[in-house]
Scaffold this motif. Structure first.
Motif, PDB file in Angstrom:
ATOM      1  N   PHE A   1      -7.727   5.869  -4.032  1.00  9.21           N
ATOM      2  CA  PHE A   1      -7.393   5.202  -2.782  1.00  9.21           C
ATOM      3  C   PHE A   1      -6.771   3.843  -3.039  1.00  9.21           C
ATOM      4  CE2 PHE A   1     -11.741   3.664  -3.618  1.00  9.21           C
ATOM      5  CZ  PHE A   1     -11.597   2.292  -3.414  1.00  9.21           C
ATOM      6  N   VAL A   2      -6.173   3.305  -1.984  1.00 10.18           N
ATOM      7  CA  VAL A   2      -5.719   1.919  -1.947  1.00 10.18           C
ATOM      8  C   VAL A   2      -6.133   1.363  -0.596  1.00 10.18           C
ATOM      9  CG1 VAL A   2      -3.401   2.555  -1.108  1.00 10.18           C
ATOM     10  CG2 VAL A   2      -3.756   0.323  -2.194  1.00 10.18           C
ATOM     11  N   ARG A   3      -6.547   0.103  -0.563  1.00  9.46           N
ATOM     12  CA  ARG A   3      -6.947  -0.522   0.694  1.00  9.46           C
ATOM     13  C   ARG A   3      -6.686  -2.021   0.623  1.00  9.46           C
ATOM     14  NH1 ARG A   3     -13.375  -0.239  -0.617  1.00  9.46           N
ATOM     15  NH2 ARG A   3     -13.496  -2.245  -1.723  1.00  9.46           N
ATOM     16  N   ASN A   4      -6.523  -2.615   1.782  1.00  8.65           N
ATOM     17  CA  ASN A   4      -6.500  -4.074   1.898  1.00  8.65           C
ATOM     18  C   ASN A   4      -7.931  -4.593   1.899  1.00  8.65           C
ATOM     19  OD1 ASN A   4      -3.733  -4.379   2.056  1.00  8.65           O
ATOM     20  ND2 ASN A   4      -3.668  -4.441   4.284  1.00  8.65           N
ATOM     21  N   ASP A   5      -8.104  -5.800   1.416  1.00  2.46           N
ATOM     22  CA  ASP A   5      -9.382  -6.481   1.554  1.00  2.46           C
ATOM     23  C   ASP A   5      -9.123  -7.982   1.609  1.00  2.46           C
ATOM     24  OD1 ASP A   5      -9.293  -7.520  -1.172  1.00  2.46           O
ATOM     25  OD2 ASP A   5      -9.859  -5.518  -1.829  1.00  2.46           O
ATOM     26  N   PRO A   6     -10.124  -8.792   1.903  1.00  2.00           N
ATOM     27  CA  PRO A   6      -9.872 -10.232   2.061  1.00  2.00           C
ATOM     28  C   PRO A   6      -9.303 -10.916   0.822  1.00  2.00           C
ATOM     29  CG  PRO A   6     -11.985  -9.639   3.031  1.00  2.00           C
ATOM     30  CD  PRO A   6     -11.505  -8.431   2.274  1.00  2.00           C
ATOM     31  N   GLY A   7      -9.485 -10.320  -0.348  1.00  2.00           N
ATOM     32  CA  GLY A   7      -8.980 -10.940  -1.571  1.00  2.00           C
ATOM     33  C   GLY A   7      -7.618 -10.451  -1.994  1.00  2.00           C
ATOM     34  N   GLY A   8      -7.121  -9.400  -1.346  1.00  2.00           N
ATOM     35  CA  GLY A   8      -5.821  -8.838  -1.716  1.00  2.00           C
ATOM     36  C   GLY A   8      -5.780  -7.352  -1.444  1.00  2.00           C
ATOM     37  N   VAL A   9      -5.630  -6.575  -2.520  1.00  2.00           N
ATOM     38  CA  VAL A   9      -5.599  -5.112  -2.419  1.00  2.00           C
ATOM     39  C   VAL A   9      -6.492  -4.546  -3.508  1.00  2.00           C
ATOM     40  CG1 VAL A   9      -4.150  -3.067  -2.797  1.00  2.00           C
ATOM     41  CG2 VAL A   9      -3.340  -4.915  -1.327  1.00  2.00           C
ATOM     42  N   THR A  10      -7.273  -3.528  -3.161  1.00  2.00           N
ATOM     43  CA  THR A  10      -8.079  -2.806  -4.135  1.00  2.00           C
ATOM     44  C   THR A  10      -7.501  -1.411  -4.320  1.00  2.00           C
ATOM     45  OG1 THR A  10     -10.097  -4.022  -3.605  1.00  2.00           O
ATOM     46  CG2 THR A  10     -10.364  -1.876  -4.659  1.00  2.00           C
ATOM     47  N   ILE A  11      -7.366  -1.019  -5.585  1.00  3.67           N
ATOM     48  CA  ILE A  11      -6.858   0.304  -5.938  1.00  3.67           C
ATOM     49  C   ILE A  11      -7.904   0.995  -6.797  1.00  3.67           C
ATOM     50  CG2 ILE A  11      -5.037   1.606  -7.117  1.00  3.67           C
ATOM     51  CD1 ILE A  11      -3.268  -0.926  -6.881  1.00  3.67           C
ATOM     52  N   GLU A  12      -8.186   2.245  -6.496  1.00  5.24           N
ATOM     53  CA  GLU A  12      -8.944   3.081  -7.418  1.00  5.24           C
ATOM     54  C   GLU A  12      -8.090   4.294  -7.732  1.00  5.24           C
ATOM     55  OE1 GLU A  12     -12.937   4.288  -6.940  1.00  5.24           O
ATOM     56  OE2 GLU A  12     -13.696   2.249  -6.626  1.00  5.24           O
ATOM     57  N   VAL A  13      -7.852   4.534  -9.016  1.00  2.00           N
ATOM     58  CA  VAL A  13      -7.106   5.714  -9.438  1.00  2.00           C
ATOM     59  C   VAL A  13      -7.945   6.507 -10.425  1.00  2.00           C
ATOM     60  CG1 VAL A  13      -4.786   4.849  -9.016  1.00  2.00           C
ATOM     61  CG2 VAL A  13      -5.885   4.332 -11.177  1.00  2.00           C
TER      62      VAL A  13
ATOM     63  N   ARG B   1       0.815  -1.222   0.000  1.00  2.78           N
ATOM     64  CA  ARG B   1       0.000   0.000   0.000  1.00  2.78           C
ATOM     65  C   ARG B   1       0.852   1.277   0.000  1.00  2.78           C
ATOM     66  NH1 ARG B   1      -3.777  -0.884   4.984  1.00  2.78           N
ATOM     67  NH2 ARG B   1      -1.821  -1.834   5.681  1.00  2.78           N
ATOM     68  N   PRO B   2       1.895   1.369   0.855  1.00  2.44           N
ATOM     69  CA  PRO B   2       2.750   2.564   0.773  1.00  2.44           C
ATOM     70  C   PRO B   2       3.383   2.753  -0.603  1.00  2.44           C
ATOM     71  CG  PRO B   2       3.124   1.417   2.841  1.00  2.44           C
ATOM     72  CD  PRO B   2       2.238   0.533   2.016  1.00  2.44           C
ATOM     73  N   ALA B   3       3.792   1.640  -1.238  1.00  2.00           N
ATOM     74  CA  ALA B   3       4.395   1.741  -2.576  1.00  2.00           C
ATOM     75  C   ALA B   3       3.372   2.237  -3.589  1.00  2.00           C
ATOM     76  CB  ALA B   3       4.956   0.392  -2.996  1.00  2.00           C
ATOM     77  N   ILE B   4       2.134   1.746  -3.490  1.00  2.00           N
ATOM     78  CA  ILE B   4       1.078   2.192  -4.402  1.00  2.00           C
ATOM     79  C   ILE B   4       0.755   3.664  -4.156  1.00  2.00           C
ATOM     80  CG2 ILE B   4      -1.378   1.943  -4.961  1.00  2.00           C
ATOM     81  CD1 ILE B   4       0.445  -0.227  -6.160  1.00  2.00           C
ATOM     82  N   TYR B   5       0.737   4.067  -2.906  1.00  2.00           N
ATOM     83  CA  TYR B   5       0.483   5.481  -2.588  1.00  2.00           C
ATOM     84  C   TYR B   5       1.502   6.369  -3.288  1.00  2.00           C
ATOM     85  CZ  TYR B   5       0.097   9.816   0.057  1.00  2.00           C
ATOM     86  OH  TYR B   5      -0.039  11.135   0.409  1.00  2.00           O
ATOM     87  N   ARG B   6       2.774   6.054  -3.128  1.00  2.00           N
ATOM     88  CA  ARG B   6       3.823   6.878  -3.745  1.00  2.00           C
ATOM     89  C   ARG B   6       3.726   6.842  -5.272  1.00  2.00           C
ATOM     90  NH1 ARG B   6       6.546   4.690   0.822  1.00  2.00           N
ATOM     91  NH2 ARG B   6       7.258   2.865  -0.376  1.00  2.00           N
ATOM     92  N   HIS B   7       3.436   5.673  -5.815  1.00  2.00           N
ATOM     93  CA  HIS B   7       3.322   5.511  -7.269  1.00  2.00           C
ATOM     94  C   HIS B   7       2.185   6.379  -7.816  1.00  2.00           C
ATOM     95  CE1 HIS B   7       3.896   3.637 -11.096  1.00  2.00           C
ATOM     96  NE2 HIS B   7       2.807   2.878 -11.056  1.00  2.00           N
ATOM     97  N   ALA B   8       1.048   6.375  -7.119  1.00  2.00           N
ATOM     98  CA  ALA B   8      -0.103   7.161  -7.566  1.00  2.00           C
ATOM     99  C   ALA B   8       0.178   8.659  -7.475  1.00  2.00           C
ATOM    100  CB  ALA B   8      -1.332   6.793  -6.739  1.00  2.00           C
ATOM    101  N   VAL B   9       0.761   9.082  -6.366  1.00  2.00           N
ATOM    102  CA  VAL B   9       1.068  10.506  -6.190  1.00  2.00           C
ATOM    103  C   VAL B   9       2.067  10.971  -7.251  1.00  2.00           C
ATOM    104  CG1 VAL B   9       2.152  12.169  -4.626  1.00  2.00           C
ATOM    105  CG2 VAL B   9       0.477  10.531  -3.737  1.00  2.00           C
ATOM    106  N   ASN B  10       3.067  10.122  -7.539  1.00  2.00           N
ATOM    107  CA  ASN B  10       4.050  10.472  -8.571  1.00  2.00           C
ATOM    108  C   ASN B  10       3.410  10.665  -9.950  1.00  2.00           C
ATOM    109  OD1 ASN B  10       6.158  10.435  -6.753  1.00  2.00           O
ATOM    110  ND2 ASN B  10       6.788   8.338  -7.242  1.00  2.00           N
ATOM    111  N   HIS B  11       2.287   9.976 -10.178  1.00  2.00           N
ATOM    112  CA  HIS B  11       1.598  10.095 -11.459  1.00  2.00           C
ATOM    113  C   HIS B  11       0.431  11.079 -11.395  1.00  2.00           C
ATOM    114  CE1 HIS B  11       3.899   6.476 -12.462  1.00  2.00           C
ATOM    115  NE2 HIS B  11       3.644   6.761 -13.720  1.00  2.00           N
ATOM    116  N   LYS B  12       0.383  11.862 -10.307  1.00  2.00           N
ATOM    117  CA  LYS B  12      -0.628  12.914 -10.146  1.00  2.00           C
ATOM    118  C   LYS B  12      -2.051  12.365 -10.202  1.00  2.00           C
ATOM    119  CE  LYS B  12       2.368  16.522 -12.091  1.00  2.00           C
ATOM    120  NZ  LYS B  12       3.568  15.655 -12.158  1.00  2.00           N
ATOM    121  N   LEU B  13      -2.230  11.186  -9.587  1.00  2.00           N
ATOM    122  CA  LEU B  13      -3.538  10.555  -9.556  1.00  2.00           C
ATOM    123  C   LEU B  13      -4.187  10.713  -8.187  1.00  2.00           C
ATOM    124  CD1 LEU B  13      -2.671   7.259 -11.469  1.00  2.00           C
ATOM    125  CD2 LEU B  13      -3.671   9.362 -12.398  1.00  2.00           C
ATOM    126  N   VAL B  14      -5.504  10.622  -8.158  1.00  2.00           N
ATOM    127  CA  VAL B  14      -6.260  10.635  -6.905  1.00  2.00           C
ATOM    128  C   VAL B  14      -7.023   9.325  -6.796  1.00  2.00           C
ATOM    129  CG1 VAL B  14      -6.432  13.150  -6.781  1.00  2.00           C
ATOM    130  CG2 VAL B  14      -8.164  11.849  -8.059  1.00  2.00           C
TER     131      VAL B  14
END
Length: 372
Positions: free
Chosen positions: A41-53, A26-39
């Protein structure tokens, strides 16, 4: 992004499966999204990780094209499921609370050997975690052994009992810090503590004093049950013939080889000639036992490896091991149990080892182990 209208944006939801929790994903995805000027979220869930950009089409495409090269090296992505959705007009990118509903499919995160950055802090007298035996960050520390349930969040681990102090809470919430969302994050103010236990659970010492007294006992030839990441190990000085012989007798293990934990690679090279491949395996994050050709010199070598001409060698993987081995070149470290019994994982089981005369004392701590 205020100058871009909603009709110029694209929103993509991605479900990421595999080993994606407890590895700094999640921290890596946060930095990756911010670097690409995206808004979004990222979260954990029972199946893995969900990302919305959400963002400009080219930025979103670049985000996903570089995703696998951006995630932590200990992550393993097995599948990515993507949906394109109408934009919502998110204002920022965030790590949000985990989704707890649904079937659990995510892999349990592995325990990771202490990283070089944490080791540097461990030995830096100016650092607030100087000589703290449970130092960790997003790149290292316990995972599998402290998880009670998934998703992998602090509330679902042994660390739920330890409320973050203000300093640790600041690190946990700071995207620029390597302890950003490091679930086992702690320090001497708010985290687990050492205790040296004797007969009937009497606490003989605590904290740094417990460590020092355990080292003294081992140096004098005693056998100490040491609580590691996933259970108790019986420890004695690898170069003390009487101690190694006593350990074999007490465990009723007359022939099977014992493993030896060396202080560092330099200490290993003082007695063995490992190949480049063996060295790479020794220092890998899993810190496995690597069988090296040869024995330790003298009678201790035949006591440790009575039925073979090689030796099982491994390196410290927990901060506590590094501290303990400051006083020794190598320790015999074998499972804390009687023959055919499971390894001890809590203090009542460690005390049984003392009462049965297998261990002379136990170097314990109050971070519970949930998986061995």
């Amino acid at each position: 992004m205020n100058h871009i209208g909603l009709h110029d944006l694209v929103r993509v939801r991605a479900t990421i499966e595999g080993r994606v929790q407890g590895v700094g994903f999640r921290p890596a995805i946060y930095r990756h999204a911010v670097n690409h000027k995206l808004v979004g979220f990222v979260r954990n869930d029972p199946g893995g990780v969900t990302i919305e950009v959400e963002g400009a089409c080219g930025d979103v495409a670049a985000f996903f094209s570089r995703l696998r090269q951006t995630v932590p090296r200990r992550a393993e992505i097995t599948r990515v499921l993507m949906d394109t959705l109408p934009p919502l007009g998110y204002e920022r990118f965030e790590v949000i609370a985990s989704e707890t509903e649904g079937a659990v499919a995510v892999e349990l995160p592995p325990d990771l050997a202490v990283c070089d950055a944490c080791l540097a802090e461990l030995h830096d007298h100016r650092d607030r975690r100087y000589r703290y035996p449970f130092i960790n960050c997003v790149d290292c520390g316990p995972r599998f052994t402290i998880v009670r349930s998934l998703p992998y969040d602090r509330a679902n681990t042994s660390m739920a009992e330890f409320a973050l102090c203000p300093a640790c809470a600041r690190e946990y919430g700071d995207p620029g810090d390597r302890r950003f969302h490091a679930e086992p994050n702690a320090c001497a103010v708010c985290g687990p503590q050492l205790a040296l236990l004797g007969n009937d659970g009497v606490m003989l010492a605590a904290g740094e004093t417990a460590l020092r007294e355990a080292q003294t006992l081992i140096r004098e030839g005693a056998i100490v049950a040491v609580k590691g990441v996933g259970g108790y190990h019986l420890a004695c000085d690898a170069f003390n013939e009487q101690a190694v012989s006593k350990l074999r007798t007490r465990k009723n293990r007359p022939y099977k080889a014992l493993a030896v934990m060396f202080r560092d690679v330099s200490a290993v090279r003082g007695y063995f000639n490992p190949s480049a491949e063996e060295l790479e395996e020794l220092v890998s994050p899993a810190r496995p036992i690597v069988v090296l050709d040869g024995r330790l010199p003298g009678k201790t070598g035949s006591l440790i490896s009575p039925d073979t001409c090689d030796t099982g060698v491994f390196l410290p993987y927990a901060p506590l091991h590094h501290l303990l081995l400051e006083e020794f070149e190598a320790l015999v470290l074998t499972s804390g149990n009687r023959l055919e019994e499971p390894i001890a994982q809590d203090e009542s089981q460690a005390l049984s080892l003392i009462r049965m005369g297998i261990a002379d004392a136990a170097l314990a701590h109050n971070r519970a182990i949930h998986h061995r």
